[in-house]
Design a protein around this motif. Structure first.
Motif, PDB file in Angstrom:
ATOM      1  N   ALA A 114      51.763   2.911  10.243  1.00 59.77           N
ATOM      2  CA  ALA A 114      52.677   2.556  11.332  1.00 59.77           C
ATOM      3  C   ALA A 114      52.566   3.531  12.501  1.00 59.77           C
ATOM      4  O   ALA A 114      52.676   3.131  13.672  1.00 59.77           O
ATOM      5  CB  ALA A 114      54.113   2.514  10.804  1.00 59.77           C
ATOM      6  N   ASN A 115      52.340   4.812  12.216  1.00 59.26           N
ATOM      7  CA  ASN A 115      52.152   5.790  13.292  1.00 59.26           C
ATOM      8  C   ASN A 115      50.907   5.479  14.110  1.00 59.26           C
ATOM      9  O   ASN A 115      50.893   5.604  15.339  1.00 59.26           O
ATOM     10  CB  ASN A 115      52.055   7.200  12.722  1.00 59.26           C
ATOM     11  CG  ASN A 115      53.391   7.733  12.253  1.00 59.26           C
ATOM     12  OD1 ASN A 115      54.432   7.360  12.782  1.00 59.26           O
ATOM     13  ND2 ASN A 115      53.378   8.592  11.245  1.00 59.26           N
ATOM     14  N   THR A 116      49.853   5.079  13.411  1.00 62.71           N
ATOM     15  CA  THR A 116      48.611   4.733  14.107  1.00 62.71           C
ATOM     16  C   THR A 116      48.827   3.519  14.997  1.00 62.71           C
ATOM     17  O   THR A 116      48.318   3.459  16.127  1.00 62.71           O
ATOM     18  CB  THR A 116      47.486   4.462  13.090  1.00 62.71           C
ATOM     19  OG1 THR A 116      47.531   5.426  12.047  1.00 62.71           O
ATOM     20  CG2 THR A 116      46.127   4.515  13.773  1.00 62.71           C
ATOM     21  N   ASP A 117      49.564   2.523  14.484  1.00 58.99           N
ATOM     22  CA  ASP A 117      49.877   1.345  15.298  1.00 58.99           C
ATOM     23  C   ASP A 117      50.575   1.767  16.591  1.00 58.99           C
ATOM     24  O   ASP A 117      50.327   1.202  17.667  1.00 58.99           O
ATOM     25  CB  ASP A 117      50.791   0.389  14.532  1.00 58.99           C
ATOM     26  CG  ASP A 117      50.075  -0.318  13.394  1.00 58.99           C
ATOM     27  OD1 ASP A 117      48.833  -0.305  13.374  1.00 58.99           O
ATOM     28  OD2 ASP A 117      50.762  -0.881  12.528  1.00 58.99           O
ATOM     29  N   TYR A 118      51.446   2.750  16.485  1.00 55.39           N
ATOM     30  CA  TYR A 118      52.189   3.193  17.667  1.00 55.39           C
ATOM     31  C   TYR A 118      51.264   3.859  18.685  1.00 55.39           C
ATOM     32  O   TYR A 118      51.355   3.591  19.894  1.00 55.39           O
ATOM     33  CB  TYR A 118      53.308   4.159  17.263  1.00 55.39           C
ATOM     34  CG  TYR A 118      54.084   4.690  18.441  1.00 55.39           C
ATOM     35  CD1 TYR A 118      55.085   3.927  19.038  1.00 55.39           C
ATOM     36  CD2 TYR A 118      53.795   5.942  18.977  1.00 55.39           C
ATOM     37  CE1 TYR A 118      55.781   4.407  20.142  1.00 55.39           C
ATOM     38  CE2 TYR A 118      54.489   6.425  20.082  1.00 55.39           C
ATOM     39  CZ  TYR A 118      55.480   5.661  20.657  1.00 55.39           C
ATOM     40  OH  TYR A 118      56.163   6.126  21.752  1.00 55.39           O
ATOM     41  N   TYR A 119      50.372   4.714  18.215  1.00 55.86           N
ATOM     42  CA  TYR A 119      49.548   5.487  19.131  1.00 55.86           C
ATOM     43  C   TYR A 119      48.239   4.794  19.528  1.00 55.86           C
ATOM     44  O   TYR A 119      47.737   4.990  20.634  1.00 55.86           O
ATOM     45  CB  TYR A 119      49.216   6.856  18.525  1.00 55.86           C
ATOM     46  CG  TYR A 119      50.379   7.806  18.520  1.00 55.86           C
ATOM     47  CD1 TYR A 119      50.757   8.472  19.683  1.00 55.86           C
ATOM     48  CD2 TYR A 119      51.111   8.029  17.364  1.00 55.86           C
ATOM     49  CE1 TYR A 119      51.834   9.342  19.695  1.00 55.86           C
ATOM     50  CE2 TYR A 119      52.185   8.903  17.357  1.00 55.86           C
ATOM     51  CZ  TYR A 119      52.549   9.558  18.521  1.00 55.86           C
ATOM     52  OH  TYR A 119      53.612  10.413  18.534  1.00 55.86           O
ATOM     53  N   MET A 120      47.678   3.976  18.620  1.00 53.52           N
ATOM     54  CA  MET A 120      46.369   3.369  18.883  1.00 53.52           C
ATOM     55  C   MET A 120      46.416   1.856  18.962  1.00 53.52           C
ATOM     56  O   MET A 120      45.410   1.226  19.286  1.00 53.52           O
ATOM     57  CB  MET A 120      45.374   3.787  17.779  1.00 53.52           C
ATOM     58  CG  MET A 120      45.025   5.263  17.807  1.00 53.52           C
ATOM     59  SD  MET A 120      43.876   5.741  16.482  1.00 53.52           S
ATOM     60  CE  MET A 120      42.461   4.728  16.827  1.00 53.52           C
ATOM     61  N   GLY A 121      47.561   1.267  18.639  1.00 49.73           N
ATOM     62  CA  GLY A 121      47.643  -0.186  18.617  1.00 49.73           C
ATOM     63  C   GLY A 121      47.363  -0.732  17.234  1.00 49.73           C
ATOM     64  O   GLY A 121      47.098   0.011  16.289  1.00 49.73           O
ATOM     65  N   TYR A 122      47.407  -2.046  17.107  1.00 52.62           N
ATOM     66  CA  TYR A 122      47.265  -2.683  15.806  1.00 52.62           C
ATOM     67  C   TYR A 122      45.812  -2.697  15.337  1.00 52.62           C
ATOM     68  O   TYR A 122      44.879  -2.776  16.142  1.00 52.62           O
ATOM     69  CB  TYR A 122      47.801  -4.117  15.852  1.00 52.62           C
ATOM     70  CG  TYR A 122      49.239  -4.195  16.287  1.00 52.62           C
ATOM     71  CD1 TYR A 122      50.233  -3.562  15.544  1.00 52.62           C
ATOM     72  CD2 TYR A 122      49.598  -4.871  17.444  1.00 52.62           C
ATOM     73  CE1 TYR A 122      51.560  -3.620  15.944  1.00 52.62           C
ATOM     74  CE2 TYR A 122      50.917  -4.934  17.846  1.00 52.62           C
ATOM     75  CZ  TYR A 122      51.893  -4.302  17.098  1.00 52.62           C
ATOM     76  OH  TYR A 122      53.204  -4.347  17.494  1.00 52.62           O
ATOM     77  N   PHE A 123      45.644  -2.645  14.034  1.00 53.09           N
ATOM     78  CA  PHE A 123      44.310  -2.658  13.431  1.00 53.09           C
ATOM     79  C   PHE A 123      43.659  -4.030  13.602  1.00 53.09           C
ATOM     80  O   PHE A 123      44.275  -5.061  13.330  1.00 53.09           O
ATOM     81  CB  PHE A 123      44.411  -2.328  11.950  1.00 53.09           C
ATOM     82  CG  PHE A 123      43.102  -2.416  11.214  1.00 53.09           C
ATOM     83  CD1 PHE A 123      42.255  -1.322  11.152  1.00 53.09           C
ATOM     84  CD2 PHE A 123      42.714  -3.594  10.587  1.00 53.09           C
ATOM     85  CE1 PHE A 123      41.050  -1.395  10.481  1.00 53.09           C
ATOM     86  CE2 PHE A 123      41.509  -3.681   9.916  1.00 53.09           C
ATOM     87  CZ  PHE A 123      40.675  -2.572   9.864  1.00 53.09           C
ATOM     88  N   THR A 124      42.418  -4.052  14.059  1.00 54.06           N
ATOM     89  CA  THR A 124      41.612  -5.275  14.089  1.00 54.06           C
ATOM     90  C   THR A 124      40.171  -4.921  13.708  1.00 54.06           C
ATOM     91  O   THR A 124      39.758  -3.756  13.810  1.00 54.06           O
ATOM     92  CB  THR A 124      41.589  -5.939  15.484  1.00 54.06           C
ATOM     93  OG1 THR A 124      40.868  -5.100  16.396  1.00 54.06           O
ATOM     94  CG2 THR A 124      43.003  -6.184  16.004  1.00 54.06           C
ATOM     95  N   GLN A 125      39.425  -5.929  13.317  1.00 60.55           N
ATOM     96  CA  GLN A 125      38.028  -5.715  12.977  1.00 60.55           C
ATOM     97  C   GLN A 125      37.225  -5.243  14.190  1.00 60.55           C
ATOM     98  O   GLN A 125      36.399  -4.334  14.095  1.00 60.55           O
ATOM     99  CB  GLN A 125      37.425  -7.007  12.419  1.00 60.55           C
ATOM    100  CG  GLN A 125      37.950  -7.395  11.047  1.00 60.55           C
ATOM    101  CD  GLN A 125      37.518  -6.412   9.970  1.00 60.55           C
ATOM    102  OE1 GLN A 125      36.332  -6.118   9.822  1.00 60.55           O
ATOM    103  NE2 GLN A 125      38.470  -5.885   9.232  1.00 60.55           N
ATOM    104  N   LEU A 126      37.478  -5.856  15.348  1.00 63.73           N
ATOM    105  CA  LEU A 126      36.738  -5.476  16.547  1.00 63.73           C
ATOM    106  C   LEU A 126      37.073  -4.047  16.945  1.00 63.73           C
ATOM    107  O   LEU A 126      36.199  -3.259  17.328  1.00 63.73           O
ATOM    108  CB  LEU A 126      37.052  -6.442  17.691  1.00 63.73           C
ATOM    109  CG  LEU A 126      36.285  -6.224  18.996  1.00 63.73           C
ATOM    110  CD1 LEU A 126      34.779  -6.180  18.755  1.00 63.73           C
ATOM    111  CD2 LEU A 126      36.648  -7.308  20.001  1.00 63.73           C
ATOM    112  N   LYS A 127      38.348  -3.681  16.852  1.00 61.79           N
ATOM    113  CA  LYS A 127      38.758  -2.322  17.204  1.00 61.79           C
ATOM    114  C   LYS A 127      38.107  -1.308  16.259  1.00 61.79           C
ATOM    115  O   LYS A 127      37.668  -0.230  16.683  1.00 61.79           O
ATOM    116  CB  LYS A 127      40.282  -2.214  17.144  1.00 61.79           C
ATOM    117  CG  LYS A 127      40.837  -0.938  17.725  1.00 61.79           C
ATOM    118  CD  LYS A 127      42.354  -0.964  17.763  1.00 61.79           C
ATOM    119  CE  LYS A 127      42.865  -1.923  18.810  1.00 61.79           C
ATOM    120  NZ  LYS A 127      44.339  -1.845  18.974  1.00 61.79           N
TER     121      LYS A 127
END
Length: 236
Positions: free
Chosen positions: A161-174
């Motif tokens: 959840a911290n990563t989502d806040y700082y880097m955005g949501y996880f995706t394959q392209l990302k």
């Protein structure tokens, strides 16, 4: 320790031993124990671009034992207890599964085929350690392990959840951008945390890569159609 306490402990030990038959005691003392190192083993061919489509790769699955060191190889009995859900998923457990002489840990291998369908359909194979001439099943929650196959990027443990806040949501392209920039899945944070120099530098490099290479989601992407990949608060 006083005498009464010593007598109490001795009596308790004798009661436990008395509850076991001689055959049971022999069974537990004569055998060694084996269990898998992890409950799940995630594998993706994305991490092995050298393997062409329909090519094969030996996936290592480590296991541990409780035993004395021996000068001979000993064999584990491993059973497939869950077959793949998709009949296009091809695998082969490499047998015999051996615990090699003079080792304290070892590895079994499963040959898997780089099938195109795994890019869309994750699949799983499960393996369970059974009793053999040399080993009894060990830790109950590690007697079975799952080989999880998917031709995409596994979500790393640090992407929370911290990563989502700082880097955005996880995706394959990302994640593919992250691999291209960093060369792997190593966490972007160090002891200095999300405000540290390591994280700031990686975020800068990720954004530079996206900008220079015009990395966009497909036009039919349900979340960010045609948009640039974004590494920022709660973005795709």
């Amino acid at each position: 320790m006083n005498m009464n306490k010593k007598l109490y402990i001795a009596a308790a030990v004798l009661m436990v031993l008395a509850a076991c038959s001689k055959d049971e005691i022999d069974r537990w003392s004569d055998k060694s124990f084996a269990w898998f190192s992890a409950e799940n083993n995630d594998f993706t061919f994305v991490s092995h671009p050298e393997v062409a489509e329909n090519g094969t790769y030996l996936v290592p699955i480590p296991f541990r034992v409780a035993t004395t060191v021996s000068d001979r190889d000993r064999q584990l009995e491993v059973e497939v207890t869950r077959q793949p859900a998709d009949n296009r998923t091809q695998y082969e457990l490499q047998k015999p599964v051996l615990f090699r002489a003079n080792h304290i840990v070892d590895t079994m291998y499963v040959k898997v085929t780089n099938s195109a369908h795994l890019a869309e359909v994750p699949d799983t194979v499960s393996f369970t350690i059974r009793e053999s001439a040399d080993f009894l099943p060990g830790l109950t929650d590690r007697v079975t392990t799952n080989l999880c196959l998917f031709n995409g990027f596994a979500k790393p443990s640090w992407w929370n959840a911290n990563t989502d806040y700082y880097m955005g949501y996880f995706t394959q392209l990302k994640m593919s951008v992250y691999y291209a920039v960093t060369g792997g899945e190593e966490s972007p944070i160090d002891d200095d945390g999300w405000q540290g120099n390591k994280f700031r530098f990686i975020i800068y490099m990720l954004r530079e890569y996206v900008s220079k290479n015009n990395v966009r989601y497909p036009a039919d992407d349900p979340n960010a159609p045609g948009e640039l990949v974004t590494f920022s608060n709660g973005k795709y």
